[in-house]
Design a protein around this motif. Sequence first.
Motif, PDB file in Angstrom:
ATOM      1  N   TYR A 337      12.620  33.926   7.890  1.00 22.30           N
ATOM      2  CA  TYR A 337      13.741  33.497   7.448  1.00 22.30           C
ATOM      3  C   TYR A 337      14.886  34.486   7.784  1.00 22.30           C
ATOM      4  O   TYR A 337      16.028  33.899   7.775  1.00 22.30           O
ATOM      5  N   GLU A 338      14.482  35.609   8.275  1.00 22.65           N
ATOM      6  CA  GLU A 338      15.905  36.409   8.808  1.00 22.65           C
ATOM      7  C   GLU A 338      16.625  36.705   7.735  1.00 22.65           C
ATOM      8  O   GLU A 338      17.850  36.754   7.955  1.00 22.65           O
ATOM      9  N   ARG A 339      16.180  37.120   6.510  1.00 27.72           N
ATOM     10  CA  ARG A 339      17.131  37.256   5.322  1.00 27.72           C
ATOM     11  C   ARG A 339      16.852  38.791   4.763  1.00 27.72           C
ATOM     12  O   ARG A 339      16.046  38.896   3.735  1.00 27.72           O
ATOM     13  N   PRO A 340      17.374  39.921   5.312  1.00 28.71           N
ATOM     14  CA  PRO A 340      17.045  41.153   5.138  1.00 28.71           C
ATOM     15  C   PRO A 340      17.407  41.569   3.555  1.00 28.71           C
ATOM     16  O   PRO A 340      16.781  42.457   2.597  1.00 28.71           O
ATOM     17  N   ALA A 341      18.481  40.722   3.043  1.00 25.64           N
ATOM     18  CA  ALA A 341      18.912  41.135   1.712  1.00 25.64           C
ATOM     19  C   ALA A 341      17.920  40.650   0.829  1.00 25.64           C
ATOM     20  O   ALA A 341      17.551  41.484  -0.248  1.00 25.64           O
ATOM     21  N   THR A 342      17.409  39.447   0.754  1.00 23.68           N
ATOM     22  CA  THR A 342      16.266  38.732  -0.016  1.00 23.68           C
ATOM     23  C   THR A 342      15.010  39.912   0.088  1.00 23.68           C
ATOM     24  O   THR A 342      14.459  39.963  -0.747  1.00 23.68           O
ATOM     25  N   THR A 343      14.686  40.219   1.311  1.00 22.06           N
ATOM     26  CA  THR A 343      13.578  41.222   1.612  1.00 22.06           C
ATOM     27  C   THR A 343      13.678  42.249   0.527  1.00 22.06           C
ATOM     28  O   THR A 343      12.729  42.897  -0.094  1.00 22.06           O
ATOM     29  N   ARG A 344      14.719  43.017   0.448  1.00 24.27           N
ATOM     30  CA  ARG A 344      15.107  44.139  -0.135  1.00 24.27           C
ATOM     31  C   ARG A 344      14.896  44.047  -1.736  1.00 24.27           C
ATOM     32  O   ARG A 344      14.391  44.563  -2.214  1.00 24.27           O
ATOM     33  N   ARG A 345      15.367  42.669  -2.067  1.00 27.47           N
ATOM     34  CA  ARG A 345      15.328  42.073  -3.511  1.00 27.47           C
ATOM     35  C   ARG A 345      13.776  42.218  -3.933  1.00 27.47           C
ATOM     36  O   ARG A 345      13.593  42.701  -4.920  1.00 27.47           O
ATOM     37  N   LEU A 346      13.062  41.566  -3.041  1.00 31.88           N
ATOM     38  CA  LEU A 346      11.861  41.252  -3.421  1.00 31.88           C
ATOM     39  C   LEU A 346      10.945  42.586  -3.446  1.00 31.88           C
ATOM     40  O   LEU A 346      10.033  42.934  -4.145  1.00 31.88           O
ATOM     41  N   LEU A 347      11.362  43.557  -2.433  1.00 30.41           N
ATOM     42  CA  LEU A 347      10.597  44.843  -2.234  1.00 30.41           C
ATOM     43  C   LEU A 347      11.035  45.627  -3.671  1.00 30.41           C
ATOM     44  O   LEU A 347      10.248  46.453  -4.239  1.00 30.41           O
ATOM     45  N   ASP A 348      12.566  45.471  -4.044  1.00 25.70           N
ATOM     46  CA  ASP A 348      12.826  46.329  -5.269  1.00 25.70           C
ATOM     47  C   ASP A 348      11.897  45.901  -6.466  1.00 25.70           C
ATOM     48  O   ASP A 348      11.830  46.337  -7.233  1.00 25.70           O
ATOM     49  N   ARG A 349      11.790  44.510  -6.391  1.00 25.51           N
ATOM     50  CA  ARG A 349      11.203  43.938  -7.652  1.00 25.51           C
ATOM     51  C   ARG A 349       9.643  44.487  -7.819  1.00 25.51           C
ATOM     52  O   ARG A 349       9.025  44.731  -8.799  1.00 25.51           O
ATOM     53  N   ALA A 350       9.060  44.495  -6.588  1.00 24.03           N
ATOM     54  CA  ALA A 350       7.631  44.783  -6.331  1.00 24.03           C
ATOM     55  C   ALA A 350       7.575  46.309  -6.935  1.00 24.03           C
ATOM     56  O   ALA A 350       6.592  46.784  -7.615  1.00 24.03           O
ATOM     57  N   GLU A 351       8.514  47.114  -6.304  1.00 21.05           N
ATOM     58  CA  GLU A 351       8.572  48.671  -6.661  1.00 21.05           C
ATOM     59  C   GLU A 351       8.718  48.704  -8.072  1.00 21.05           C
ATOM     60  O   GLU A 351       8.230  49.722  -8.790  1.00 21.05           O
ATOM     61  N   ALA A 352       9.396  47.931  -8.650  1.00 19.45           N
ATOM     62  CA  ALA A 352       9.958  48.130 -10.226  1.00 19.45           C
ATOM     63  C   ALA A 352       8.530  47.866 -11.120  1.00 19.45           C
ATOM     64  O   ALA A 352       8.394  48.277 -11.991  1.00 19.45           O
ATOM     65  N   GLU A 353       7.984  46.871 -10.622  1.00 17.03           N
ATOM     66  CA  GLU A 353       6.692  46.284 -11.264  1.00 17.03           C
ATOM     67  C   GLU A 353       5.606  47.479 -11.012  1.00 17.03           C
ATOM     68  O   GLU A 353       4.779  47.842 -11.964  1.00 17.03           O
ATOM     69  N   GLU A 354       5.536  48.416 -10.001  1.00 19.88           N
ATOM     70  CA  GLU A 354       4.725  49.267  -9.761  1.00 19.88           C
ATOM     71  C   GLU A 354       4.955  50.572 -10.339  1.00 19.88           C
ATOM     72  O   GLU A 354       4.134  51.474 -10.461  1.00 19.88           O
ATOM     73  N   ARG A 355       6.003  50.707 -10.994  1.00 21.31           N
ATOM     74  CA  ARG A 355       6.413  52.200 -11.479  1.00 21.31           C
ATOM     75  C   ARG A 355       5.673  52.404 -12.531  1.00 21.31           C
ATOM     76  O   ARG A 355       5.022  53.584 -12.832  1.00 21.31           O
ATOM     77  N   ALA A 356       5.250  51.341 -13.441  1.00 25.15           N
ATOM     78  CA  ALA A 356       4.376  51.660 -14.639  1.00 25.15           C
ATOM     79  C   ALA A 356       2.954  51.745 -14.378  1.00 25.15           C
ATOM     80  O   ALA A 356       2.113  52.310 -15.003  1.00 25.15           O
ATOM     81  N   HIS A 357       2.488  51.734 -12.967  1.00 27.59           N
ATOM     82  CA  HIS A 357       1.070  51.714 -12.519  1.00 27.59           C
ATOM     83  C   HIS A 357       0.690  52.991 -11.404  1.00 27.59           C
ATOM     84  O   HIS A 357      -0.329  53.403 -11.611  1.00 27.59           O
ATOM     85  N   GLY A 358       1.842  53.119 -10.642  1.00 25.58           N
ATOM     86  CA  GLY A 358       1.731  54.137  -9.644  1.00 25.58           C
ATOM     87  C   GLY A 358       0.466  53.964  -8.651  1.00 25.58           C
ATOM     88  O   GLY A 358      -0.143  54.835  -8.258  1.00 25.58           O
ATOM     89  N   ARG A 359       0.223  52.736  -8.408  1.00 27.89           N
ATOM     90  CA  ARG A 359      -0.913  52.405  -7.499  1.00 27.89           C
ATOM     91  C   ARG A 359      -0.497  52.846  -6.147  1.00 27.89           C
ATOM     92  O   ARG A 359       0.336  52.037  -5.562  1.00 27.89           O
ATOM     93  N   GLU A 360      -1.226  53.760  -5.458  1.00 27.90           N
ATOM     94  CA  GLU A 360      -0.718  54.187  -4.356  1.00 27.90           C
ATOM     95  C   GLU A 360      -0.712  53.305  -3.192  1.00 27.90           C
ATOM     96  O   GLU A 360       0.020  53.272  -2.194  1.00 27.90           O
ATOM     97  N   ARG A 361      -2.064  52.547  -2.872  1.00 31.68           N
ATOM     98  CA  ARG A 361      -2.035  51.407  -1.922  1.00 31.68           C
ATOM     99  C   ARG A 361      -0.676  50.700  -1.933  1.00 31.68           C
ATOM    100  O   ARG A 361      -0.232  50.379  -0.755  1.00 31.68           O
ATOM    101  N   VAL A 362      -0.381  50.223  -3.094  1.00 35.35           N
ATOM    102  CA  VAL A 362       0.728  49.359  -3.189  1.00 35.35           C
ATOM    103  C   VAL A 362       2.130  49.836  -2.903  1.00 35.35           C
ATOM    104  O   VAL A 362       2.896  49.276  -2.031  1.00 35.35           O
ATOM    105  N   MET A 363       2.300  51.169  -3.205  1.00 38.90           N
ATOM    106  CA  MET A 363       3.595  51.707  -2.801  1.00 38.90           C
ATOM    107  C   MET A 363       3.616  52.018  -1.729  1.00 38.90           C
ATOM    108  O   MET A 363       4.721  51.997  -0.840  1.00 38.90           O
ATOM    109  N   GLN A 364       2.510  52.318  -1.024  1.00 34.23           N
ATOM    110  CA  GLN A 364       2.672  52.657   0.427  1.00 34.23           C
ATOM    111  C   GLN A 364       2.840  51.363   1.410  1.00 34.23           C
ATOM    112  O   GLN A 364       3.874  51.348   2.438  1.00 34.23           O
TER     113      GLN A 364
END
Length: 376
Positions: A337-364
């Motif tokens: 879809y070539e929408r980098p802003a949406t891509t960043r928002r989704l990555l931010d959300r995934a990263e926020a979800e992972e902060r409580a878990h610290g799963r290295e594979r997901v963070m990588q």
Amino acid sequence: MKQTSLTALLMVMLSAATAYGDAIILRGTNIPIPCSVQRIEAGRVMYVDGTGRSQLRDLEDVDAISFAELDDLDKASDAIRDDEYARAIPLLKRALLHAANDMQRLWIHALLARAHDIRGQSVQAAGHFAAVLLLEAHPYWRTVAPVSEMNEPSFAAASEAMHLLRQARRQVDNAQLITLLDQFIRNVQPVHDRLEQAYDGPPIELGTTVSGVAHGEILQDDQHAESDETDDAPEQSASPEPPARASENQYATTNAIERLLEAERWTEAIEACKRVAKNPGRRDLAQFQYQFGRALLGAGRHGDAAVLFTRCAILHRGSPYASLSLVETAVLYRDVYERPATTRRLLDRAEAEERAHGRERVMQRIAEVRRSLPED
């Protein structure tokens, strides 16, 4: 907060629980929030909490909604949390017949669409998806559009689904939803026509069935057995394997699909996923939906993949596969879809979800996709 203030607040909340009768359970908690649910629309629920304040929540953050005097809905929600969709479906049917308003019916139809889809009952799921759109034709509800392979239900179920799909197609004016409805009509029509040719029973009146089951049958006391007796439910083996062997088979199937994905044998992976969808058993549904989404993505079925990834992220929050599904959705928005802003928002959300878990594979994986984006 002083003890007297805390006591006063608790008394207000307990009073609200009695006065309102509704409740909301947020994802990651098991504590019902007493409230009065006002509206469900545009992917959000609005409610008045125990302090009298209006609150607005994304449905993605809501695990369950309880409405006053809909005990069957509460039981169904418990079954869904345990991944026991066969037990949830008859309870949801009963709850639908007792629903007091369109808001409650909207929520229950959405749950039925997801439950039938997970059970591999795509025709029934398509009917409930159409019923949802008849109540609110908002693009959010693409998240409950079925992705399982067409099944062969009763003629009553196919007839009900076709009626709802055609009615929704006449009323919906959103282009994305129209595309989905047209697709389901094309898929369900031949199933309906085959079943109609073979049907020699009495006429089936519109509005007298739910998922093809007559209202009277749903309301019979013996339906409270809380098991899904729909005619196309997966058959049980006459000689079931011991639990340990069943677990081994599910593990082997998971690994087999993963090997197909690694070899980029997308068509075979999709077929394997379709077989699993018909009877998922006790397998990890978050992992399965993530695998299914990857297979569809590899085959170029971007829209279907997005639905699977979104569903995984919504239904299995807290699972690593939910976060990985957000990342793969981000990749879709980056590459397709070539929408980098949406891509960043989704990555931010995934990263926020992972902060409580610290799963290295997901963070990588998050970091890898982030590095691929152009700088702002």
